[in-house]
Scaffold this motif. Structure first.
Motif, PDB file in Angstrom:
ATOM      1  N   UNK A   1       6.308   2.344  -0.031  1.00  0.00           N
ATOM      2  CA  UNK A   1       7.358   1.562  -0.823  1.00  0.00           C
ATOM      3  C   UNK A   1       6.557   1.208  -2.123  1.00  0.00           C
ATOM      4  N   UNK A   2       5.356   0.940  -2.151  1.00  0.00           N
ATOM      5  CA  UNK A   2       4.603   0.603  -3.473  1.00  0.00           C
ATOM      6  C   UNK A   2       4.734   1.783  -4.377  1.00  0.00           C
ATOM      7  N   UNK A   3       4.571   3.089  -3.731  1.00  0.00           N
ATOM      8  CA  UNK A   3       4.626   4.272  -4.709  1.00  0.00           C
ATOM      9  C   UNK A   3       5.864   4.478  -5.170  1.00  0.00           C
ATOM     10  N   UNK A   4       7.008   4.024  -4.353  1.00  0.00           N
ATOM     11  CA  UNK A   4       8.290   4.341  -4.928  1.00  0.00           C
ATOM     12  C   UNK A   4       8.831   3.303  -5.852  1.00  0.00           C
ATOM     13  N   UNK A   5       7.988   2.301  -6.027  1.00  0.00           N
ATOM     14  CA  UNK A   5       8.434   1.163  -6.850  1.00  0.00           C
ATOM     15  C   UNK A   5       8.439   1.636  -8.165  1.00  0.00           C
ATOM     16  N   UNK A   6       7.759   2.551  -8.739  1.00  0.00           N
ATOM     17  CA  UNK A   6       7.516   3.002 -10.100  1.00  0.00           C
ATOM     18  C   UNK A   6       7.159   4.250 -10.089  1.00  0.00           C
ATOM     19  N   UNK A   7       7.433   4.935 -11.432  1.00  0.00           N
ATOM     20  CA  UNK A   7       6.948   6.439 -11.607  1.00  0.00           C
ATOM     21  C   UNK A   7       5.429   6.549 -11.337  1.00  0.00           C
ATOM     22  N   UNK A   8       4.990   7.602 -10.757  1.00  0.00           N
ATOM     23  CA  UNK A   8       3.569   7.978 -10.552  1.00  0.00           C
ATOM     24  C   UNK A   8       3.083   9.142 -11.455  1.00  0.00           C
ATOM     25  N   UNK A   9       2.250   9.274 -11.978  1.00  0.00           N
ATOM     26  CA  UNK A   9       1.605  10.253 -12.814  1.00  0.00           C
ATOM     27  C   UNK A   9       0.928  11.304 -12.085  1.00  0.00           C
ATOM     28  N   UNK A  10       0.222  11.041 -10.882  1.00  0.00           N
ATOM     29  CA  UNK A  10      -0.427  12.090 -10.138  1.00  0.00           C
ATOM     30  C   UNK A  10      -0.614  11.529  -8.599  1.00  0.00           C
ATOM     31  N   UNK A  11      -0.500  12.579  -7.827  1.00  0.00           N
ATOM     32  CA  UNK A  11      -0.832  12.601  -6.404  1.00  0.00           C
ATOM     33  C   UNK A  11      -1.759  13.603  -6.038  1.00  0.00           C
ATOM     34  N   UNK A  12      -2.874  12.776  -5.269  1.00  0.00           N
ATOM     35  CA  UNK A  12      -3.716  13.728  -4.512  1.00  0.00           C
ATOM     36  C   UNK A  12      -3.538  13.905  -3.051  1.00  0.00           C
ATOM     37  N   UNK A  13      -3.105  15.127  -2.868  1.00  0.00           N
ATOM     38  CA  UNK A  13      -2.993  15.622  -1.398  1.00  0.00           C
ATOM     39  C   UNK A  13      -4.125  16.108  -0.678  1.00  0.00           C
ATOM     40  N   UNK A  14      -4.923  15.622   0.499  1.00  0.00           N
ATOM     41  CA  UNK A  14      -6.243  16.037   0.952  1.00  0.00           C
ATOM     42  C   UNK A  14      -6.057  16.703   2.075  1.00  0.00           C
ATOM     43  N   UNK A  15      -5.024  16.823   3.235  1.00  0.00           N
ATOM     44  CA  UNK A  15      -4.829  17.443   4.091  1.00  0.00           C
ATOM     45  C   UNK A  15      -3.509  17.684   4.566  1.00  0.00           C
ATOM     46  N   UNK A  16      -3.074  18.925   4.982  1.00  0.00           N
ATOM     47  CA  UNK A  16      -1.981  19.462   5.173  1.00  0.00           C
ATOM     48  C   UNK A  16      -1.026  18.661   6.300  1.00  0.00           C
ATOM     49  N   UNK A  17      -2.186  18.664   7.376  1.00  0.00           N
ATOM     50  CA  UNK A  17      -1.262  17.628   8.468  1.00  0.00           C
ATOM     51  C   UNK A  17      -0.957  16.312   8.130  1.00  0.00           C
ATOM     52  N   UNK A  18      -1.985  15.852   7.378  1.00  0.00           N
ATOM     53  CA  UNK A  18      -1.386  14.466   6.785  1.00  0.00           C
ATOM     54  C   UNK A  18      -0.404  14.411   5.992  1.00  0.00           C
ATOM     55  N   UNK A  19      -0.088  15.297   5.000  1.00  0.00           N
ATOM     56  CA  UNK A  19       0.814  15.400   4.073  1.00  0.00           C
ATOM     57  C   UNK A  19       2.215  15.272   4.652  1.00  0.00           C
ATOM     58  N   UNK A  20       2.034  16.502   5.808  1.00  0.00           N
ATOM     59  CA  UNK A  20       3.360  16.515   6.508  1.00  0.00           C
ATOM     60  C   UNK A  20       4.031  15.491   7.257  1.00  0.00           C
ATOM     61  N   UNK A  21       2.917  14.818   7.920  1.00  0.00           N
ATOM     62  CA  UNK A  21       3.034  13.472   8.657  1.00  0.00           C
ATOM     63  C   UNK A  21       3.708  12.444   7.870  1.00  0.00           C
TER      64      UNK A  21
END
Length: 367
Positions: A56-76
């Motif tokens: 919800x915090x992420x969606x509250x305003x535009x974000x410049x960059x997102x760091x994705x560290x694991x595939x299983x975590x991102x899909x979850x």
């Protein structure tokens, strides 16, 4: 000696939860014996209020960059957002940001969701991801970091110190194992010398083992073992963090990959194996074995402890008192004499170890 595998004679402990079998298989193929003692387990947070609040915090305003560290975590994360009715909003926000993927698995997860990564480090390491962000300039930017089990304090704090607003996304959490018995026995093996290397694939596993040692009064022994006879190997600098905080030296592969970690463990153990000539024989010490003139020799724990004590100062006379201290569990002079006899038998004769009357024993080192 060409047919002796590089890790034959060595026992290696594995604390990993994920990919433990893969790492173990690589080490076994190199000749090692492997003991498993998972120090952690993964708990998904698909229904967790903490993950919902972060999203919800992420969606509250535009974000410049997102760091994705694991595939299983991102899909979850995406699945959880879909369940909350936020799936489309999250994908829309992510598609407008610069996406940084730590490695090929998370890159695949991004692309499967219809997203495209802007950067992925060749080393598959968080350290290189962080350096890329810093060199690009993060002052005033809003950056989301998908955590992979526990906080990444160095990563997050460095970004904040550089002026970024950081939103931490806890997609799953590392917790202690359901059955702590195997990792408890693994820790005992490190302390008694029956385990010769501990490779770590995640910082949470290292931190969990350290916490277990601290709770049970074994932390000083663990630090001493990992700073000396036992090789502590980490897949990368982030993983090494909990050990580095205790001053424990670690070895790390040039690339943060499981295969490279297994090779680094093998190379380090082989490089550290004492080699000498004594009694006319070429001898190499291996974990719980010795190679004498290219021939494999099994050596029991007590005689091996004696051999290592003698090999620590080749040619020097080592007193019976010193050798008693070297024996597992200690003992008395008779135990030393028995171990010496067994050692001579294991090495194929009595010429390698000499008795120095009224003083002790020494290796008959060749000039």
């Amino acid at each position: 000696m060409s047919d002796v595998l590089p890790l034959a004679g060595f026992v290696i402990g594995i604390t990993a939860a994920r990919r433990a079998d893969e790492l173990g298989a690589l080490l076994v193929r190199k000749g090692a014996s492997v003991r498993y003692g998972p120090a952690i387990r993964i708990v998904p947070l698909t229904d967790d209020t903490e993950l919902h609040a972060a999203t919800t915090a992420l969606l509250s305003a535009p974000v410049d960059a997102v760091v994705a560290t694991t595939g299983i975590g991102f899909r979850g994360w995406l699945e959880a957002a879909e369940g909350w009715g936020l799936g489309d909003s999250l994908l829309s926000r992510l598609s407008a940001a610069s996406l940084l993927a730590r490695g090929p698995k998370v890159t695949g997860a991004l692309r499967a969701a219809g997203l495209s990564e802007s950067y992925s480090p060749a080393s598959e390491s968080n350290a290189e991801l962080l350096q890329h962000l810093l060199s690009s300039g993060v002052d005033g930017q809003r950056i989301a970091v998908q955590l992979h089990g526990e906080p990444l304090p160095y990563f997050v704090d460095t970004l904040r110190a550089a002026g970024a607003e950081v939103i931490e996304i806890p997609v799953y959490r590392w917790v202690g194992p359901v059955d702590p018995g195997p990792v408890d026995r693994l820790l005992d093996g490190v302390l008694d010398g029956s385990i010769h290397a501990l490779p770590f694939t995640s910082a949470p596993a290292a931190a969990s083992l350290i916490a277990l040692a601290r709770r049970t009064g074994r932390l000083p022994g663990l630090v001493t073992a990992l700073s000396g006879p036992v090789v502590a190997a980490c897949v990368g600098p982030i993983t090494a963090g909990p050990l580095a905080a205790l001053g424990v030296p670690t070895v790390q592969p040039h690339r943060a990959r499981i295969g490279a970690l297994a090779r680094t463990v093998a190379e380090t153990l082989v490089d550290r194996s004492p080699r000498l000539r004594a009694g006319g024989h070429a001898i190499e010490l291996r974990g719980q074995a010795a190679i004498v003139d290219g021939e494999w020799r099994e050596v029991a724990p007590a005689p091996m402890a004696i051999l290592r004590a003698l090999a620590a100062s080749p040619g020097r006379v080592v007193s019976r008192r010193e050798l008693i201290s070297a024996l597992p569990g200690g003992g008395e002079e008779h135990a030393v004499e028995t171990a010496i006899g067994r050692l001579r038998t294991s090495l194929g004769g009595g010429k390698v170890v000499q008795t120095v009357v009224k003083r002790g024993y020494r290796l008959a080192v060749d000039a």
